[in-house]
Design a protein around this motif. Structure first.
Motif, short mmCIF file in Angstrom:
data_model
loop_
_atom_site.label_atom_id
_atom_site.label_comp_id
_atom_site.label_asym_id
_atom_site.label_seq_id
_atom_site.Cartn_x
_atom_site.Cartn_y
_atom_site.Cartn_z
N LEU A 104 11.68 58.88 67.26
CA LEU A 104 11.44 59.47 68.58
C LEU A 104 11.89 58.44 69.60
O LEU A 104 11.34 57.34 69.68
CB LEU A 104 9.96 59.80 68.75
CG LEU A 104 9.59 60.69 69.94
CD1 LEU A 104 10.23 62.06 69.79
CD2 LEU A 104 8.08 60.81 70.07
N TYR A 105 12.93 58.80 70.37
CA TYR A 105 13.62 57.84 71.23
C TYR A 105 13.79 58.42 72.62
O TYR A 105 14.22 59.57 72.78
CB TYR A 105 14.99 57.51 70.62
CG TYR A 105 15.72 56.36 71.27
CD1 TYR A 105 15.43 55.05 70.92
CD2 TYR A 105 16.69 56.58 72.22
CE1 TYR A 105 16.10 53.99 71.49
CE2 TYR A 105 17.37 55.53 72.81
CZ TYR A 105 17.08 54.24 72.43
OH TYR A 105 17.75 53.19 73.02
N VAL A 106 13.41 57.64 73.62
CA VAL A 106 13.60 58.02 75.02
C VAL A 106 14.87 57.33 75.52
O VAL A 106 14.92 56.10 75.58
CB VAL A 106 12.39 57.63 75.88
CG1 VAL A 106 12.65 57.97 77.34
CG2 VAL A 106 11.13 58.34 75.39
N ALA A 107 15.87 58.12 75.86
CA ALA A 107 17.17 57.58 76.27
C ALA A 107 17.40 57.89 77.75
O ALA A 107 17.19 59.01 78.20
CB ALA A 107 18.30 58.18 75.44
N SER A 108 17.82 56.88 78.47
CA SER A 108 18.20 57.02 79.88
C SER A 108 19.66 56.61 80.02
O SER A 108 20.09 55.59 79.45
CB SER A 108 17.33 56.15 80.78
OG SER A 108 15.97 56.56 80.71
N GLY A 109 20.40 57.40 80.75
CA GLY A 109 21.82 57.11 80.93
C GLY A 109 22.36 57.77 82.18
O GLY A 109 21.69 58.53 82.86
N TYR A 154 14.19 53.30 75.06
CA TYR A 154 13.30 52.65 74.11
C TYR A 154 12.87 53.64 73.04
O TYR A 154 12.89 54.86 73.24
CB TYR A 154 12.07 52.08 74.82
CG TYR A 154 11.30 53.10 75.63
CD1 TYR A 154 10.23 53.81 75.08
CD2 TYR A 154 11.65 53.38 76.95
CE1 TYR A 154 9.54 54.76 75.82
CE2 TYR A 154 10.96 54.33 77.70
CZ TYR A 154 9.89 55.01 77.12
OH TYR A 154 9.22 55.95 77.85
N ALA A 155 12.47 53.10 71.89
CA ALA A 155 11.98 53.91 70.79
C ALA A 155 10.47 54.07 70.91
O ALA A 155 9.74 53.10 71.07
CB ALA A 155 12.33 53.26 69.45
N VAL A 156 10.01 55.31 70.84
CA VAL A 156 8.59 55.59 70.92
C VAL A 156 7.93 55.40 69.57
O VAL A 156 6.88 54.78 69.45
CB VAL A 156 8.35 57.02 71.45
CG1 VAL A 156 6.86 57.35 71.48
CG2 VAL A 156 8.95 57.17 72.83
N SER A 157 8.55 55.92 68.52
CA SER A 157 8.00 55.78 67.18
C SER A 157 9.13 55.86 66.16
O SER A 157 10.16 56.49 66.41
CB SER A 157 6.96 56.86 66.90
OG SER A 157 7.57 58.15 66.91
N LYS A 158 8.90 55.20 65.02
CA LYS A 158 9.84 55.22 63.91
C LYS A 158 9.04 55.45 62.63
O LYS A 158 8.14 54.66 62.31
CB LYS A 158 10.62 53.92 63.81
CG LYS A 158 11.50 53.61 65.00
CD LYS A 158 12.23 52.29 64.80
CE LYS A 158 13.06 51.94 66.00
NZ LYS A 158 13.76 50.63 65.83
#
Length: 226
Positions: A104-109, A154-158
């Motif tokens: 689960l990854y939050v990506a900003s671009g 950032y990664a929320v969970s792996k």
């Protein structure tokens, strides 16, 4: 003591036991750090990450300038996007606890929209005899490739299966996130194409050209995108 006399009980056998125990003690001493490292790797014992923490040192050399390109683009608009990527990979016939990953990854671009002014030819600009009116024909605005912001992503969970965790121990690039980054860039690019970035870029480019040409004495400026 006479030759051939029996050794009193408790002397030679004790020395022999100490000699035989040395390999066992050495194996235990070597195995303890490995076991603690594995427990900390799998987050089975809290607090071990601080004990076996990593120290980061930047030993990179200076950046080398490889080439320089003249830019003929006018970036008329830019959009900032954020997306939550939920990427799951499962293995056939194996439960997720054994083999499989989920990130689960939050990506900003950001994605920029530009007009390529370098493609303006001789017939793209028309000026009347009095030099009071100008007509420009420009190509439509295009979108740049999405650029992820590492400081805001950032990664929320792996979640990884046991085999994937073991594979990370022997991998040169454990917990590789390239697939997550590629999917995030793809989704951000799709969102940019569905937005009005190109129309806004053309509008801002027209305003820029109108202001520049009117400052040069042109009273009427018309811009067409073809």
């Amino acid at each position: 003591m006479r030759d051939g006399a029996a050794t009193p009980p408790g002397e030679r056998p004790a020395r022999g036991r100490i000699t035989r125990r040395w390999p066992v003690l050495v194996a235990v001493v070597l195995a303890v750090p490995v076991v603690l490292l594995l427990l900390g790797r799998f987050s089975l014992t809290p607090g071990l990450d601080d004990l076996f923490g990593e120290e980061t040192r930047d030993r990179s050399g200076p950046a080398l300038l490889k080439s320089v390109q003249d830019m003929h683009r006018y970036e008329g608009a830019a959009g900032n996007f954020q997306i939550v990527v939920d990427l799951e990979k499962d293995a056939r016939l194996l439960p997720d606890a054994i083999r499989g990953t989920r990130t689960l990854y939050v990506a900003s671009g950001s994605v920029g929209a530009y007009v390529d002014l370098g493609k303006i030819g001789e017939g793209s600009v028309t000026v009347d005899e009095k030099r009071t009116s100008a007509t420009l024909r420009l190509p439509h605005a295009r979108l740049e490739a999405p650029a992820l912001d590492p400081e805001k992503s950032y990664a929320v969970s792996k979640q990884r299966g046991l085999l994937d965790r073991l594979g990370d121990l022997f991998s040169d690039n454990p917990a590789d996130e390239r697939a997550v980054h590629a999917l995030a860039a793809k989704r951000i690019g799709e969102a940019a194409r569905e937005s009005d970035l190109t129309q806004r870029a053309e509008k801002n480019t027209t305003a820029m050209l109108e202001g520049m040409l009117r400052a040069l004495g042109f009273q009427h400026v018309t811009v067409h995108y073809v």
